[in-house]
Design an enzyme around this catalytic site. Structure first.
Site, PDB file in Angstrom:
ATOM      1  N   SER A  95      48.738  37.790  34.771  1.00 56.88           N
ATOM      2  CA  SER A  95      48.984  36.450  35.296  1.00 56.88           C
ATOM      3  C   SER A  95      49.888  35.628  34.390  1.00 56.88           C
ATOM      4  CB  SER A  95      47.654  35.713  35.480  1.00 56.88           C
ATOM      5  OG  SER A  95      46.964  35.614  34.241  1.00 56.88           O
TER       6      SER A  95
ATOM      7  N   HIS B 270      51.497  40.080  40.732  1.00 52.67           N
ATOM      8  CA  HIS B 270      50.378  39.200  40.383  1.00 52.67           C
ATOM      9  C   HIS B 270      49.668  38.711  41.633  1.00 52.67           C
ATOM     10  CE1 HIS B 270      48.954  35.040  38.834  1.00 52.67           C
ATOM     11  NE2 HIS B 270      47.979  35.919  38.737  1.00 52.67           N
TER      12      HIS B 270
END
Length: 292
Positions: free
Chosen positions: A120, A141
């Site tokens: 992330s 992500h």
């Protein structure tokens, strides 16, 4: 362009099991790996419960659940990824751990296999350098919880080639997600904006501007957010929030990204959110109550 039929996933936690769930439901063969059979059994049970909730809502048929679960194989050794077309790394948000996993992974892959990371916040280019195929590596992500959230951020490293990007973008669409393309800067788009807001909410608590309940109520009713920032931090995990803020602070060298000392203290105390029973709320009580 590589045709993706079989997807490997490293890490059977909340993110990895969520990715496995949506990929299997979309018709892909999946192999899910973690450190123990117990962790994998827990992940499969959770996926089954999530499918049951979809059945109850009329979004899935029982036969579709059975077929999806049958597509998910598991294993505790990285050798299970030998015939995967794509392996998605979904381990803890720790760069050293991720780099070590990636180095150990590559000897088990076929020459054409792609690798994606669900990081992330960490540099895709740096993680790619831990592999033997930076051109076939990129960021993918997913948002949490994966089965519910629509977005996937796609991030190229400096060496990512166009066929790899196109193959993973097509996969993103095929599993019913929407892609947002981000550049390889610390925390990408979503967390570059979201985590400083959460960190500022923690500063607001730390400085006594408002209590937990007041801060969350203010943002829910004053900015129409579905969840207050401190409640959201608990849901994400305060350890993950701190890790992202550290990446931003170190990567951009700007004091506005300095993690709040209260956030650091909570993580040091092990009060890291909902799944651990305590964060800015105490989850041993129903409903959860603010801890400050």
């Amino acid at each position: 362009m590589t045709t993706i039929k079989k997807i490997g996933i490293i890490g059977a936690g909340q993110m990895g099991s969520g990715i496995a769930q949506v990929c299997a439901q979309a018709g892909y063969d999946v192999v899910l790996s973690d450190i123990s059979d117990a962790v994998l059994e827990k992940a499969l049970a959770g996926i089954g419960r999530n499918y049951d909730r979809q059945i109850q809502k009329g979004k899935l048929e029982e036969a579709e659940k059975t077929a999806a679960l049958a597509r998910i194989a598991t294993g505790t050794d990285l050798s299970v990824f030998g015939d995967s077309d794509l392996v998605i790394e979904a381990a803890t948000e720790n760069e050293a751990l991720k780099r070590d996993l990636l180095k150990k992974l590559v000897p088990h892959l076929n020459a054409e296999a792609l690798i994606a990371t669900n990081t992330s916040s960490i540099s895709i280019t740096r993680l790619a350098a831990a592999t033997d195929r930076p051109a076939k590596f990129m960021g993918m992500h997913f948002m949490n919880p994966v089965p519910v959230m629509q977005l996937v951020e796609l991030i190229r490293g400096i060496a990512t080639d166009e066929p790899t990007f196109n193959a993973i973008r097509e996969l993103t669409l095929a599993i019913g997600k929407t892609a947002a393309v981000a550049e390889d800067f610390p925390a990408f788009i979503v967390n570059r904006i979201l985590l400083p807001m959460i960190n500022e909410a923690v500063y607001t608590l730390y400085e006594g501007v408002g209590g937990v309940e007041a801060i969350d109520t203010a943002l829910k009713l004053g900015a129409n957010h579905p969840m207050g920032p401190l409640e959201l931090a608990d849901f994400i995990g305060l350890d993950t929030c701190l890790a992202v803020m550290q990446v931003l602070y170190e990567g951009l060298a700007d004091s506005k990204y300095r993690p709040c000392p209260l956030l650091v203290k909570y993580v040091e105390a092990g009060w890291i959110g909902k799944k651990y029973g305590r964060g800015f709320y105490d989850y041993s009580q129903t409903p959860p109550v603010p801890t400050r």
